[in-house]
Enzyme design. Structure first.
Site, mmCIF file in Angstrom:
data_model
loop_
_atom_site.group_PDB
_atom_site.id
_atom_site.type_symbol
_atom_site.label_atom_id
_atom_site.label_comp_id
_atom_site.label_asym_id
_atom_site.label_seq_id
_atom_site.Cartn_x
_atom_site.Cartn_y
_atom_site.Cartn_z
ATOM 1 N N LYS A 191 64.742 7.017 134.245
ATOM 2 C CA LYS A 191 63.652 7.216 135.202
ATOM 3 C C LYS A 191 62.488 6.295 134.877
ATOM 4 O O LYS A 191 62.384 5.785 133.763
ATOM 5 C CB LYS A 191 63.187 8.674 135.149
ATOM 6 C CG LYS A 191 62.615 9.082 133.793
ATOM 7 C CD LYS A 191 62.020 10.466 133.805
ATOM 8 C CE LYS A 191 61.220 10.739 132.552
ATOM 9 N NZ LYS A 191 59.810 10.919 132.667
ATOM 10 N N LYS A 226 56.038 6.006 131.500
ATOM 11 C CA LYS A 226 54.869 5.278 131.002
ATOM 12 C C LYS A 226 55.242 4.371 129.847
ATOM 13 O O LYS A 226 54.717 3.287 129.712
ATOM 14 C CB LYS A 226 53.805 6.268 130.526
ATOM 15 C CG LYS A 226 53.175 7.032 131.658
ATOM 16 C CD LYS A 226 51.821 7.565 131.229
ATOM 17 C CE LYS A 226 51.596 8.949 131.775
ATOM 18 N NZ LYS A 226 52.220 10.011 130.940
ATOM 19 N N LYS A 283 62.987 13.148 121.912
ATOM 20 C CA LYS A 283 61.829 12.620 121.173
ATOM 21 C C LYS A 283 62.133 12.530 119.686
ATOM 22 O O LYS A 283 61.727 11.586 119.013
ATOM 23 C CB LYS A 283 60.595 13.509 121.406
ATOM 24 C CG LYS A 283 60.146 13.553 122.859
ATOM 25 C CD LYS A 283 59.023 12.573 123.137
ATOM 26 C CE LYS A 283 58.879 12.188 124.593
ATOM 27 N NZ LYS A 283 58.518 13.277 125.490
HETATM 28 P P1 ADP Z 1 55.706 10.157 131.466
HETATM 29 O O1 ADP Z 1 57.102 10.724 131.364
HETATM 30 O O2 ADP Z 1 55.651 8.952 132.341
HETATM 31 O O3 ADP Z 1 54.999 9.981 130.135
HETATM 32 P P2 ADP Z 1 54.256 12.671 131.783
HETATM 33 O O4 ADP Z 1 55.162 13.268 130.748
HETATM 34 O O5 ADP Z 1 52.826 12.555 131.472
HETATM 35 O O6 ADP Z 1 54.837 11.243 132.254
HETATM 36 O O7 ADP Z 1 54.446 13.460 133.137
HETATM 37 C C1 ADP Z 1 53.431 13.614 134.114
HETATM 38 C C2 ADP Z 1 54.042 14.121 135.393
HETATM 39 O O8 ADP Z 1 54.776 13.070 136.032
HETATM 40 C C3 ADP Z 1 55.037 15.277 135.214
HETATM 41 O O9 ADP Z 1 54.878 16.164 136.301
HETATM 42 C C4 ADP Z 1 56.379 14.600 135.278
HETATM 43 O O10 ADP Z 1 57.399 15.477 135.738
HETATM 44 C C5 ADP Z 1 56.110 13.517 136.294
HETATM 45 N N1 ADP Z 1 57.008 12.379 136.135
HETATM 46 C C6 ADP Z 1 57.028 11.483 135.116
HETATM 47 N N2 ADP Z 1 57.984 10.545 135.316
HETATM 48 C C7 ADP Z 1 58.589 10.870 136.495
HETATM 49 C C8 ADP Z 1 59.642 10.271 137.286
HETATM 50 N N3 ADP Z 1 60.239 9.157 136.893
HETATM 51 N N4 ADP Z 1 59.988 10.882 138.441
HETATM 52 C C9 ADP Z 1 59.357 12.012 138.864
HETATM 53 N N5 ADP Z 1 58.358 12.602 138.188
HETATM 54 C C10 ADP Z 1 57.985 12.051 137.023
#
Ligand code: ADP
Length: 341
Positions: free
Chosen positions: A204, A207, A122
């Site tokens: 991966k 969002k 980040k």
């Molecule tokens: P993002 O990374 O999309 O902003 P968050 O940080 O809000 O998502 O994570 C919310 C949940 O979704 C967490 O439990 C995170 O481990 C899971 N998560 C986010 N992206 C993935 C992914 N590509 N594969 C598996 N789990 C994920």
């Protein structure tokens, strides 16, 4: 790696997890987190939250925040989270979190925070806003979890390091002030934590990054088909026993998640026999994703239209979460020695 494949120890083990309101939810959020929420709410005491405070570390502009909070609520509910069974609330509605975060900051060391992978990532992505909240993100996350004295945290693989840090903070706190908190563990029902790969073979689904290679729960059928058909492939293996490139392996990973059992095994047999046709594989994958996402997307729209219902969900969830938080904080203040009369 410590993952609990089955919750054997207590009928009412406590479960906690959260998702940031930073955009549309995607298949990574669904398979890494929400799918487990939906199963766990049947048997455990569950606390699930919209992590709005966490989003301020990377999204200081709050113009979209309300819409994003509503969306995360609606997308979770449409995916099967039942606010009657689990406490489903907004992080900022529970003030006790901030108090616990402050105490935990005293057992978190600068060196370990600076070494955290997500912090380094980040900081690279937003060099003009390397704020202290970003640095102490794992501390706030620990506060969220142990505020309910939760043991199991359904999350994706990207969160594994944060859970390890949470256990370190808990152990230091307990060592200093007495056994107040259980150690929290990352949880997934299958044998391993899930990482849902993006469609372009790099990284991966997310969002805010890799958007054209991420399938969102809000994507139209057409958008899903277009994204899947654009996924990187090649001419296919020429000799039996060829090593599968990572971008192809990713398609198999996605297929195993959304298609009926046996489908990905059939394509894998075709790969090994050098007869695989990636166009057919992608068409099948796209059709199965459309079938999976479509019903969720339609429910989301109906839930979003009912603001009164969303308000009730947040109020009810906060009430349940506050009751648990107050009890924990009473014990915490007592354990630290913040009682003078
Ligand atoms: P993002 O990374 O999309 O902003 P968050 O940080 O809000 O998502 O994570 C919310 C949940 O979704 C967490 O439990 C995170 O481990 C899971 N998560 C986010 N992206 C993935 C992914 N590509 N594969 C598996 N789990 C994920």
């Amino acid at each position: 790696m410590l993952i609990f494949a089955a919750l054997m120890y207590s009928e009412k083990a406590i479960v906690m997890s959260g998702i940031r309101p930073t955009g549309f939810l995607h298949l990574g959020n669904y398979f890494g987190a929400i799918r487990n929420y939906v199963r766990m709410q049947e048997a455990y005491e569950c606390y699930f939250m919209v992590a709005d405070l966490h989003s301020l570390t990377t999204h200081p502009d709050t113009k979209e925040l309300k819409a994003n909070v509503h969306r995360v609520l609606a997308e979770n509910i449409a995916s099967g989270l039942d606010p009657e069974k689990a406490a489903f609330y907004c992080q900022s509605h529970i003030y006790e979190t901030s108090e616990l975060y402050l105490y935990l900051n005293m057992v978190a060391y600068l060196g370990e925070l600076e070494k955290t992978t997500t912090f380094k990532e980040k900081a690279r992505q937003q060099p003009d806003n390397v704020n202290a909240g970003l640095l102490t993100y794992p501390v706030l996350q620990t506060a969220d979890i142990i505020l309910h004295r939760a043991k199991y945290v359904p999350v994706g693989k990207d969160q594994e390091q944060h859970l390890e840090m949470a256990r370190n903070f808990v152990n230091r706190f307990n060592h200093r002030y007495g056994e107040v908190f259980p150690e929290p563990y990352a949880f997934n029902y299958s044998a391993e934590l899930v990482k849902v790969p993006s469609l372009d073979g790099t990284g991966k689904m997310s969002k805010s990054e890799n958007q054209s290679a991420t399938i969102y729960l809000a994507d139209s059928d057409d958008q899903i088909r277009k994204k899947v058909m654009k996924a990187k492939t090649d001419e296919g293996p020429k000799t039996p026993g060829s090593i599968m490139p990572e971008y192809i392996r990713n398609l198999f990973t996605l297929m195993a998640l959304v298609s009926e059992p046996g489908v990905s095994a059939q394509f894998e047999a075709d790969f090994n026999a050098c007869t695989i046709r990636y166009g057919d594989m992608k068409k099948k994958l796209a059709a199965d994703m459309v079938r999976f996402v479509g019903p969720i997307r339609e429910k989301v729209e109906a839930i979003l239209a009912d603001e009164t219902y969303l308000k009730q969900v947040m109020e009810r969830g906060a009430e349940k979460a506050r009751a648990s938080a107050r009890e924990t904080m009473r014990i915490v203040r007592e354990a630290i020695g913040l009682h003078y009369y």
